[in-house]
Design a protein around this motif. Structure first.
Motif, PDB file in Angstrom:
ATOM      1  N   GLU A 140       0.820  -1.208   0.000  1.00  0.00           N
ATOM      2  CA  GLU A 140       0.000   0.000   0.000  1.00  0.00           C
ATOM      3  C   GLU A 140       0.857   1.263   0.000  1.00  0.00           C
ATOM      4  O   GLU A 140       0.562   2.225  -0.714  1.00  0.00           O
ATOM      5  CB  GLU A 140      -0.939   0.002   1.217  1.00  0.00           C
ATOM      6  CG  GLU A 140      -1.993  -1.097   1.188  1.00  0.00           C
ATOM      7  CD  GLU A 140      -1.500  -2.391   1.814  1.00  0.00           C
ATOM      8  OE1 GLU A 140      -0.270  -2.509   2.035  1.00  0.00           O
ATOM      9  OE2 GLU A 140      -2.328  -3.280   2.076  1.00  0.00           O
TER      10      GLU A 140
ATOM     11  N   LEU B 232       0.979   4.235  -2.853  1.00  0.00           N
ATOM     12  CA  LEU B 232       0.708   5.630  -2.511  1.00  0.00           C
ATOM     13  C   LEU B 232       1.912   6.515  -2.820  1.00  0.00           C
ATOM     14  O   LEU B 232       1.761   7.631  -3.327  1.00  0.00           O
ATOM     15  CB  LEU B 232       0.332   5.744  -1.029  1.00  0.00           C
ATOM     16  CG  LEU B 232      -1.068   5.268  -0.640  1.00  0.00           C
ATOM     17  CD1 LEU B 232      -1.249   5.332   0.865  1.00  0.00           C
ATOM     18  CD2 LEU B 232      -2.133   6.106  -1.342  1.00  0.00           C
TER      19      LEU B 232
ATOM     20  N   LEU C  76      -5.321   8.870  -7.425  1.00  0.00           N
ATOM     21  CA  LEU C  76      -5.633   8.230  -6.143  1.00  0.00           C
ATOM     22  C   LEU C  76      -6.966   7.489  -6.217  1.00  0.00           C
ATOM     23  O   LEU C  76      -7.134   6.426  -5.599  1.00  0.00           O
ATOM     24  CB  LEU C  76      -5.674   9.269  -5.026  1.00  0.00           C
ATOM     25  CG  LEU C  76      -4.358   9.991  -4.729  1.00  0.00           C
ATOM     26  CD1 LEU C  76      -4.572  11.080  -3.680  1.00  0.00           C
ATOM     27  CD2 LEU C  76      -3.297   8.997  -4.252  1.00  0.00           C
TER      28      LEU C  76
END
Length: 266
Positions: free
Chosen positions: A2, A6, A176
């Motif tokens: 993750e 990001l 995103l």
């Protein structure tokens, strides 16, 4: 994974602020004259990345036919986006005249394109860190060229430098959304193989229709030859980078499958 996703997404978002270099007239003139060559270089980078994605598809797909079908589906999806939203495909042309209304359509189209980039990022990192890094590099290079073009267009439409930069950053932030959608699809619906194939097809469409130099567009043969050379240089450099990454692209899928097998065993 993750944090890697990001981190990559935020780096791509920061790339949207590249327009700030055009406050300097020297940088403006230098890059404007060489934008076509930079696009050709990025075509070589994307060719290697698309090839890496395609190889992973055939590693994880239940059959070769299925692999070909999902890659073709991605190509058709990208083609459909181009037909329905031509603003997502503006040829990186800084001289393209745009009205205020046309610029708004461009922003919407670019935002949708960035959602797709987010999905591709997640899919690549789900296979291996090496493939994720390779895809991130490709997206950053392409995003840089795209944002340069978009910055010119927004300025021509009457936006101030500050407003143009803010709009570009807001548009880039939709990556995103794509990352969230991609992460959800892979972790909760087991669509990794399908998304991987769609991503490969999407990249192939970008290379063929948006980045590769077209002989029919060039009356200047030497310039066309120089662009082809830059495509080759981009492909060679990306291949070298891929080989220096922790995991070779072609072994990423096997590693990923081994992890699943180990988890199932336990």
């Amino acid at each position: 994974m993750e944090f890697e996703i990001l981190g990559a997404a935020f780096v791509v978002m920061l790339t949207s602020l590249i327009g700030i270099i055009f406050v300097n007239n020297v940088a403006h003139d230098f890059l404007e004259k060489r934008l076509a060559y930079l696009v050709s270089f990025s075509a070589g980078v994307f060719l290697v990345t698309a090839g890496g994605l395609a190889l992973e598809v055939f590693h994880v797909a239940p059959s070769t036919v299925f692999g070909v079908m999902v890659i073709l589906a991605g190509y058709i999806l990208a083609w459909g986006m181009h037909k329905l939203l031509p603003e997502t495909h503006h040829h990186h042309d800084p001289h393209c005249e745009r009205s205020h209304k046309g610029a708004k359509k461009l922003i919407i189209g670019d935002s949708i394109h960035n959602v797709a980039d987010g999905i591709i990022l997640v899919t690549a990192f789900s296979v291996s860190p090496a493939l994720g890094i390779a895809v991130t590099i490709s997206i950053i290079i392409h995003e840089s060229l795209q944002e340069i073009s978009e910055f010119f267009i927004l300025k021509q439409a009457g936006y101030t430098t500050k407003t143009a930069l803010l709009i570009n950053f807001a548009s880039a932030s939709t990556i995103l959304i794509g990352a969230f959608l991609g992460y959800s699809a892979i972790n909760f619906t087991n669509l990794e193989t399908a998304l991987l194939g769609v991503s490969a097809g999407f990249f192939l469409h970008v290379v063929i229709h948006d980045l590769l130099p077209k002989r029919s567009h060039h009356a200047n043969k030497p310039k066309f030859v120089h662009q082809i050379i830059l495509v080759i240089i981009g492909a060679i450099l990306m291949s070298l980078i891929a080989n220096l990454l922790p995991e070779p692209l072609e072994h990423g899928a096997d590693h990923h499958l081994d992890e699943h097998a180990t988890a199932d065993h336990h």
